[in-house]
Enzyme design. Structure first.
Site, PDB file in Angstrom:
ATOM      1  CE  LYS A  31      -3.294  -1.699  -4.029  1.00  0.00           C
ATOM      2  NZ  LYS A  31      -3.053  -1.032  -2.731  1.00  0.00           N
ATOM      3  CB  ILE A  60       1.891 -10.985   0.688  1.00  0.00           C
ATOM      4  CG1 ILE A  60       2.849 -10.117  -0.142  1.00  0.00           C
ATOM      5  CG2 ILE A  60       2.321 -11.040   2.150  1.00  0.00           C
ATOM      6  CD1 ILE A  60       4.273 -10.600  -0.204  1.00  0.00           C
ATOM      7  CE1 TYR A 101      -5.635  -4.420  -4.830  1.00  0.00           C
ATOM      8  CE2 TYR A 101      -4.083  -5.439  -6.354  1.00  0.00           C
ATOM      9  CZ  TYR A 101      -4.412  -5.033  -5.079  1.00  0.00           C
ATOM     10  OH  TYR A 101      -3.519  -5.210  -4.049  1.00  0.00           O
ATOM     11  CB  ALA A 102      -4.394  -3.416 -12.685  1.00  0.00           C
ATOM     12  CB  VAL A 135      -9.222   5.673   3.781  1.00  0.00           C
ATOM     13  CG1 VAL A 135      -8.316   5.224   4.910  1.00  0.00           C
ATOM     14  CG2 VAL A 135      -9.532   4.528   2.810  1.00  0.00           C
ATOM     15  CG  ASN A 163      -1.695  -1.796   4.182  1.00  0.00           C
ATOM     16  OD1 ASN A 163      -1.137  -2.495   3.342  1.00  0.00           O
ATOM     17  ND2 ASN A 163      -2.570  -2.295   5.046  1.00  0.00           N
TER      18      ASN A 163
END
Length: 240
Positions: free
Chosen positions: A150, A181, A146-147, A55, A81
């Site tokens: 997101k 998860i 990452y934070a 991507v 995703n």
């Protein structure tokens, strides 16, 4: 009758984990699914088709878009995703760690949506689902990169909900913010740490990829026809 009959769905990061679970769930609901990933894509479902895609590769994304539109003529659902982690404390985080996560998790979402979003607007219909994270809402030690991505995905979600529907098109854009998860990444974590994660939730357990997939089916279907610009937290009631 499936809830996604006659729909065409594109899912990035579809090789495993949450992306794979969403692809399978969509296929069971009747959608034709194009699952894109850099890794190997193995599905037994006859209506899921794999496509190798990075991507962050702008020409590659354009080629993917052209191929999908030429074959199917439309895309009704886009699930952004694809994502990676490169964790480190901020004082130790390298440029490569920062840039890699920004490129995949944020720029990759932009690369896909700037093509498929306008297509949906032209077709007067679509549902875009961006996979964010509980970390994008609350932050996390050692995950500044990452934070940031997101949280950025949530900002993009609200912006695109306004942009793609501003001329009256029935294009909805929402985000899902999963908690902890049980994907392959967590399967390598020591059990005592997993137990501590579970204790952070009101439900006292970790989530399963299929539970995120159920939320995605809801946001992709007509059952959520009056929902846009929202972030759905699927985290078992996390207490951070």
């Amino acid at each position: 009758m499936g809830r996604l009959d006659n729909k065409v769905a594109v899912i990035t990061g579809g090789a495993k984990g949450i992306g794979q679970a969403i692809a399978i769930a969509f296929a069971k609901e009747g959608a034709t699914v194009i699952a894109a990933d850099m890794g190997d894509l193995e599905y037994t479902e006859k209506n899921v088709f794999g496509y190798k895609l990075n991507v962050t590769d702008v020409p590659g994304v354009q080629m993917f878009y052209d191929d999908v539109v030429a074959k199917y003529g439309k895309v009704d659902i886009l699930v952004n995703n694809a994502g990676i982690t490169r964790d480190a404390m901020t004082r130790k985080m390298t440029d490569d760690q920062w840039n890699a996560v920004i490129d995949v998790n944020l720029k990759g979402v932009f690369n896909m949506t700037r093509l498929f979003g306008p297509l949906m607007e032209t077709n007067q219909y679509g549902s875009i689902i961006n996979i964010s994270s509980v970390v994008g809402l609350f932050g996390n030690i050692g995950q500044a990169n990452y934070a940031a991505t997101k949280a950025g995905v949530i900002g993009l979600t609200m912006t695109w909900a306004k942009e793609f529907a501003r001329k009256g098109a029935n294009v909805r854009v929402n985000a899902i913010a999963p908690g902890y998860i049980m994907t392959d990444i967590l399967k390598t974590v020591p059990q005592e740490l997993l137990d501590s994660f579970a204790k952070m939730t009101m439900l006292g357990r970790l989530g399963q990829p299929e539970e995120i997939a159920d939320a995605a089916v809801f946001l992709a279907s007509k059952e959520s026809s009056y929902i846009t610009g929202q972030t759905l937290n699927v985290n078992g009631g996390m207490r951070l």
